[in-house]
Scaffold this motif. Structure first.
Motif, PDB file in Angstrom:
ATOM      1  N   MET A   1       0.835  -1.328   0.053  1.00 35.64           N
ATOM      2  CA  MET A   1       0.090  -0.038   0.003  1.00 35.64           C
ATOM      3  C   MET A   1       0.912   1.271   0.231  1.00 35.64           C
ATOM      4  O   MET A   1       0.242   2.278  -0.072  1.00 35.64           O
ATOM      5  CB  MET A   1      -0.958  -0.046   1.188  1.00 35.64           C
ATOM      6  N   SER A   2       2.177   1.191   0.240  1.00 32.92           N
ATOM      7  CA  SER A   2       2.960   2.453   0.195  1.00 32.92           C
ATOM      8  C   SER A   2       4.249   1.903  -0.389  1.00 32.92           C
ATOM      9  O   SER A   2       4.892   0.806  -0.508  1.00 32.92           O
ATOM     10  CB  SER A   2       3.302   2.796   1.532  1.00 32.92           C
ATOM     11  N   ASP A   3       5.148   3.200  -0.805  1.00 28.61           N
ATOM     12  CA  ASP A   3       6.355   2.698  -1.337  1.00 28.61           C
ATOM     13  C   ASP A   3       7.271   2.102  -0.513  1.00 28.61           C
ATOM     14  O   ASP A   3       8.441   1.500  -0.884  1.00 28.61           O
ATOM     15  CB  ASP A   3       6.893   4.169  -1.823  1.00 28.61           C
ATOM     16  N   ASP A   4       7.061   2.504   0.962  1.00 30.53           N
ATOM     17  CA  ASP A   4       7.894   1.867   1.962  1.00 30.53           C
ATOM     18  C   ASP A   4       7.817   0.479   2.286  1.00 30.53           C
ATOM     19  O   ASP A   4       8.817  -0.254   2.787  1.00 30.53           O
ATOM     20  CB  ASP A   4       7.913   2.737   3.259  1.00 30.53           C
ATOM     21  N   HIS A   5       6.445   0.119   1.894  1.00 26.80           N
ATOM     22  CA  HIS A   5       6.147  -1.346   2.205  1.00 26.80           C
ATOM     23  C   HIS A   5       5.787  -1.993   0.909  1.00 26.80           C
ATOM     24  O   HIS A   5       4.778  -2.481   0.774  1.00 26.80           O
ATOM     25  CB  HIS A   5       5.364  -1.610   3.340  1.00 26.80           C
ATOM     26  N   PRO A   6       6.496  -2.329  -0.174  1.00 26.02           N
ATOM     27  CA  PRO A   6       6.037  -2.733  -1.533  1.00 26.02           C
ATOM     28  C   PRO A   6       5.923  -4.204  -1.299  1.00 26.02           C
ATOM     29  O   PRO A   6       6.743  -4.873  -0.333  1.00 26.02           O
ATOM     30  CB  PRO A   6       6.858  -2.288  -2.357  1.00 26.02           C
ATOM     31  N   ILE A   7       5.406  -4.842  -2.156  1.00 29.07           N
ATOM     32  CA  ILE A   7       5.285  -6.589  -2.194  1.00 29.07           C
ATOM     33  C   ILE A   7       6.588  -6.697  -3.318  1.00 29.07           C
ATOM     34  O   ILE A   7       6.788  -5.993  -4.249  1.00 29.07           O
ATOM     35  CB  ILE A   7       4.146  -7.069  -2.839  1.00 29.07           C
ATOM     36  N   VAL A   8       7.511  -7.364  -2.883  1.00 28.95           N
ATOM     37  CA  VAL A   8       8.907  -7.327  -3.681  1.00 28.95           C
ATOM     38  C   VAL A   8       8.883  -9.061  -4.469  1.00 28.95           C
ATOM     39  O   VAL A   8       8.458  -9.788  -3.788  1.00 28.95           O
ATOM     40  CB  VAL A   8      10.012  -7.663  -2.622  1.00 28.95           C
ATOM     41  N   LEU A   9       9.015  -8.757  -5.694  1.00 26.54           N
ATOM     42  CA  LEU A   9       8.718  -9.949  -6.617  1.00 26.54           C
ATOM     43  C   LEU A   9      10.310 -10.039  -6.856  1.00 26.54           C
ATOM     44  O   LEU A   9      10.944  -9.288  -7.585  1.00 26.54           O
ATOM     45  CB  LEU A   9       7.945  -9.610  -7.901  1.00 26.54           C
ATOM     46  N   GLN A  10      10.734 -11.489  -6.462  1.00 23.48           N
ATOM     47  CA  GLN A  10      12.079 -11.683  -6.801  1.00 23.48           C
ATOM     48  C   GLN A  10      12.288 -12.558  -8.001  1.00 23.48           C
ATOM     49  O   GLN A  10      11.084 -13.650  -8.374  1.00 23.48           O
ATOM     50  CB  GLN A  10      12.593 -12.287  -5.760  1.00 23.48           C
ATOM     51  N   GLY A  11      13.227 -12.677  -8.870  1.00 26.18           N
ATOM     52  CA  GLY A  11      13.731 -13.480  -9.848  1.00 26.18           C
ATOM     53  C   GLY A  11      13.039 -12.805 -11.237  1.00 26.18           C
ATOM     54  O   GLY A  11      13.499 -13.506 -12.319  1.00 26.18           O
ATOM     55  N   ASP A  12      12.616 -11.629 -11.338  1.00 20.48           N
ATOM     56  CA  ASP A  12      11.997 -11.190 -12.313  1.00 20.48           C
ATOM     57  C   ASP A  12      12.906 -10.148 -12.839  1.00 20.48           C
ATOM     58  O   ASP A  12      13.561  -9.146 -11.916  1.00 20.48           O
ATOM     59  CB  ASP A  12      10.580 -10.382 -12.465  1.00 20.48           C
ATOM     60  N   THR A  13      13.105  -9.369 -14.075  1.00 20.26           N
ATOM     61  CA  THR A  13      13.855  -8.193 -14.344  1.00 20.26           C
ATOM     62  C   THR A  13      12.725  -7.187 -14.514  1.00 20.26           C
ATOM     63  O   THR A  13      11.520  -7.338 -14.709  1.00 20.26           O
ATOM     64  CB  THR A  13      14.696  -8.323 -15.634  1.00 20.26           C
ATOM     65  N   THR A  14      13.070  -5.806 -14.603  1.00 22.70           N
ATOM     66  CA  THR A  14      12.259  -4.680 -14.581  1.00 22.70           C
ATOM     67  C   THR A  14      11.672  -4.894 -15.963  1.00 22.70           C
ATOM     68  O   THR A  14      10.317  -4.650 -16.128  1.00 22.70           O
ATOM     69  CB  THR A  14      12.852  -3.440 -14.326  1.00 22.70           C
ATOM     70  N   GLU A  15      12.324  -5.072 -16.879  1.00 23.70           N
ATOM     71  CA  GLU A  15      11.998  -5.121 -18.323  1.00 23.70           C
ATOM     72  C   GLU A  15      10.821  -6.179 -18.631  1.00 23.70           C
ATOM     73  O   GLU A  15       9.794  -6.038 -19.275  1.00 23.70           O
ATOM     74  CB  GLU A  15      12.974  -5.359 -19.323  1.00 23.70           C
ATOM     75  N   GLU A  16      11.374  -7.389 -17.965  1.00 27.97           N
ATOM     76  CA  GLU A  16      10.188  -8.456 -18.097  1.00 27.97           C
ATOM     77  C   GLU A  16       8.969  -8.192 -17.532  1.00 27.97           C
ATOM     78  O   GLU A  16       7.752  -8.544 -18.292  1.00 27.97           O
ATOM     79  CB  GLU A  16      10.924  -9.746 -17.346  1.00 27.97           C
ATOM     80  N   PHE A  17       9.022  -7.606 -16.346  1.00 26.14           N
ATOM     81  CA  PHE A  17       7.786  -7.297 -15.707  1.00 26.14           C
ATOM     82  C   PHE A  17       6.806  -6.140 -16.377  1.00 26.14           C
ATOM     83  O   PHE A  17       5.649  -6.276 -16.394  1.00 26.14           O
ATOM     84  CB  PHE A  17       7.856  -7.055 -14.162  1.00 26.14           C
ATOM     85  N   ARG A  18       7.554  -5.181 -16.814  1.00 19.82           N
ATOM     86  CA  ARG A  18       7.025  -3.908 -17.586  1.00 19.82           C
ATOM     87  C   ARG A  18       6.207  -4.763 -18.970  1.00 19.82           C
ATOM     88  O   ARG A  18       4.980  -4.217 -19.388  1.00 19.82           O
ATOM     89  CB  ARG A  18       8.085  -3.138 -17.661  1.00 19.82           C
ATOM     90  N   HIS A  19       6.946  -5.507 -19.494  1.00 26.76           N
ATOM     91  CA  HIS A  19       6.506  -6.114 -20.814  1.00 26.76           C
ATOM     92  C   HIS A  19       5.039  -7.081 -20.389  1.00 26.76           C
ATOM     93  O   HIS A  19       4.142  -6.935 -21.333  1.00 26.76           O
ATOM     94  CB  HIS A  19       7.233  -7.273 -21.521  1.00 26.76           C
ATOM     95  N   PHE A  20       5.198  -7.759 -19.343  1.00 29.71           N
ATOM     96  CA  PHE A  20       3.956  -8.343 -18.848  1.00 29.71           C
ATOM     97  C   PHE A  20       2.814  -7.655 -18.528  1.00 29.71           C
ATOM     98  O   PHE A  20       1.817  -7.892 -18.765  1.00 29.71           O
ATOM     99  CB  PHE A  20       4.433  -9.172 -17.510  1.00 29.71           C
ATOM    100  N   LEU A  21       3.012  -6.318 -17.637  1.00 27.44           N
ATOM    101  CA  LEU A  21       1.966  -5.355 -17.664  1.00 27.44           C
ATOM    102  C   LEU A  21       1.613  -4.902 -18.745  1.00 27.44           C
ATOM    103  O   LEU A  21       0.148  -4.613 -18.941  1.00 27.44           O
ATOM    104  CB  LEU A  21       2.533  -4.456 -16.437  1.00 27.44           C
ATOM    105  N   TRP A  22       2.165  -4.742 -19.807  1.00 22.65           N
ATOM    106  CA  TRP A  22       1.975  -4.093 -21.156  1.00 22.65           C
ATOM    107  C   TRP A  22       0.635  -5.015 -21.691  1.00 22.65           C
ATOM    108  O   TRP A  22      -0.299  -4.474 -22.293  1.00 22.65           O
ATOM    109  CB  TRP A  22       2.894  -3.930 -22.228  1.00 22.65           C
ATOM    110  N   ALA A  23       0.756  -6.467 -21.571  1.00 24.88           N
ATOM    111  CA  ALA A  23       0.002  -7.286 -22.120  1.00 24.88           C
ATOM    112  C   ALA A  23      -1.313  -7.262 -21.013  1.00 24.88           C
ATOM    113  O   ALA A  23      -2.329  -7.560 -21.756  1.00 24.88           O
ATOM    114  CB  ALA A  23       0.549  -9.010 -22.009  1.00 24.88           C
ATOM    115  N   LEU A  24      -1.348  -6.839 -20.099  1.00 23.57           N
ATOM    116  CA  LEU A  24      -2.495  -6.956 -19.033  1.00 23.57           C
ATOM    117  C   LEU A  24      -3.332  -5.720 -19.395  1.00 23.57           C
ATOM    118  O   LEU A  24      -4.616  -5.484 -19.379  1.00 23.57           O
ATOM    119  CB  LEU A  24      -2.133  -7.017 -17.574  1.00 23.57           C
TER     120      LEU A  24
END
Length: 433
Positions: A116-139
């Protein structure tokens, strides 16, 4: 004898890590901690995590930055991937029976609601920023934007990222859509690796790979890993057929095919790849010579003609085993021609013994012909190919019944088929020699 462990292949690009590792910022800074649920994927990401670059670790230790495209003002969930924050909608992430849906229902910890805040985000490990950005583009993309995947402007790397991340977090329909788009892209372009890559016509011969060749090898490796991870047999078959074609033109691709076949136990590819490397290279193990360290995958020119390829000790043993077994197979085959059943009319109208003797004489003569002996003794398939051509030139001036000649020809083709099917078994360490 104690054998070396599994072959560690050359990996041009980052490996896939489909296991969804989801933690929170609290886990790094507070105690006690509460861990998010871990969803086990088909391939462990331990190897890729152990090879994480120092640069990536340094970046993740810095203060995260908001993504320009997918940090949305009305978003309801903040995720951190590497050093980037994404603020998106829980309703979007919960669709398609994904891994995020059950995660959002878990009870919250003592430090407030996570994500709910920048200080306490949910951290996703094992992905790169570009990979996840591409995934969100599809959504989030509009239908008109998604249509680009069916055009010549389709981005294959982005589609691979979408399929990989979708599979990792169980977005089944998105994964299927991305895999189908990749398959259509490959079929639509016949093969982008053939038509658009000048390296198919002019391969580097130095021991240092060019960046363009690395990119091409990496793309092929990623596609095969993706097909394996997603159990997509159609894509896997397409990539195996592609590599089989590329192997005949470049030792770089033969080595790539050999290591990928070992890694994923691809029987259809393994035999052909090992045979190609055995016949077109001088294979040696890693060593230090002339103040230079030669590592697996290095390729050098030699004065003798064949290129020198550096392989692992296990691969070298398999190649030598294959050479020995194939040479012995040819000795057995040369001594006894393939058997066939005589036609019923042969015994009635011909002297069957003379028919058999004619076939035996032909086999002895052709297995010693100049064309056959010009090939290496382990090149059984090549030698059989020459014999088939000689058989077609044999004509009618023989003492064999016409139907028996057809049966004899089929017996050679059947022997070729048997050799091709058994080829991977020749390139194994251990067993009978």
């Amino acid at each position: 004898m104690t054998m070396e462990g599994p072959v560690t292949p050359f990996v041009p690009l980052n490996e896939f890590s489909p296991e969804p590792d989801i933690v929170t910022e609290d886990q790094h800074t507070h105690s006690p901690v509460r861990k998010r649920a871990r969803h086990t994927g088909s391939i462990s990401n331990t190897a890729s995590e152990s090879r994480q670059s120092p640069v990536m670790v340094l970046e993740e230790s810095k203060a995260p930055v908001r993504d320009d495209a997918y940090y949305m003002a009305d978003g309801s969930c903040i995720l951190r991937v590497q050093n980037t924050l994404f603020k998106v909608h829980r309703t979007i992430l919960s669709k398609d029976q994904s891994s995020f849906g059950p995660m959002f229902t878990l009870p919250q910890g003592e430090f407030g609601e996570e994500g709910m805040s920048d200080d306490h985000p949910i951290v996703l490990q094992g992905d790169t920023t570009e990979e996840f950005r591409h995934f969100l583009w599809a959504l989030y993309a509009l239908p008109s934007e998604l249509m680009i995947v069916q055009s010549p402007k389709a981005d294959l790397s982005r589609l691979i990222d979408i399929a990989k991340v979708s599979s990792k977090y169980s977005f089944k329909s998105t994964e299927t859509w991305a895999l189908d788009a990749i398959q259509e892209y490959l079929e639509r372009n016949t093969s982008p690796f053939f038509n658009d890559n000048p390296l198919i016509r002019m391969f580097p011969t130095l021991n240092t790979r060019s960046s363009a060749l690395l990119e091409s090898e990496g793309q092929i490796a990623r596609l095969i890993r993706l097909a394996q991870m997603c159990s997509h047999s159609r894509l896997m078959d397409t990539m195996i057929q592609l590599l089989q074609k590329l192997m005949s033109g470049s030792l770089h691709y033969s080595y790539l095919a050999m290591t990928l076949a070992d890694e994923f136990n691809l029987r259809d590819l393994r035999g052909a790849a090992y045979l190609e490397v055995m016949q077109t290279s001088v294979f040696v193990c890693p060593a230090v010579a002339n103040d230079h360290t030669y590592v697996e995958g290095d390729i050098q020119e030699t004065n003798e003609g064949p290129q020198r390829l550096v392989v692992s000790p296990v691969q070298q043993l398999r190649l030598l085993s294959g050479y020995h077994r194939l040479s012995k197979a040819w000795d057995r085959l040369r001594a006894v021609p393939p058997q066939f059943e005589h036609s019923p009319s042969c015994g009635a109208t011909w002297h069957q013994h003379g028919c058999t003797q004619s076939w035996t004489d032909f086999w002895k003569e052709k297995t010693r012909s100049e064309g056959v002996l010009s090939l290496g003794c382990a090149n059984v398939l090549g030698r059989l190919g020459i014999i088939i051509k000689e058989f077609d030139k044999w004509g009618s001036a023989t003492y064999m019944h016409h139907d028996c000649k057809s049966a004899a020809r089929r017996s050679i083709h059947e022997k070729v088929k048997q050799m091709q099917q058994a080829l991977p078994d020749y390139f194994t360490e251990g067993g009978e020699y």
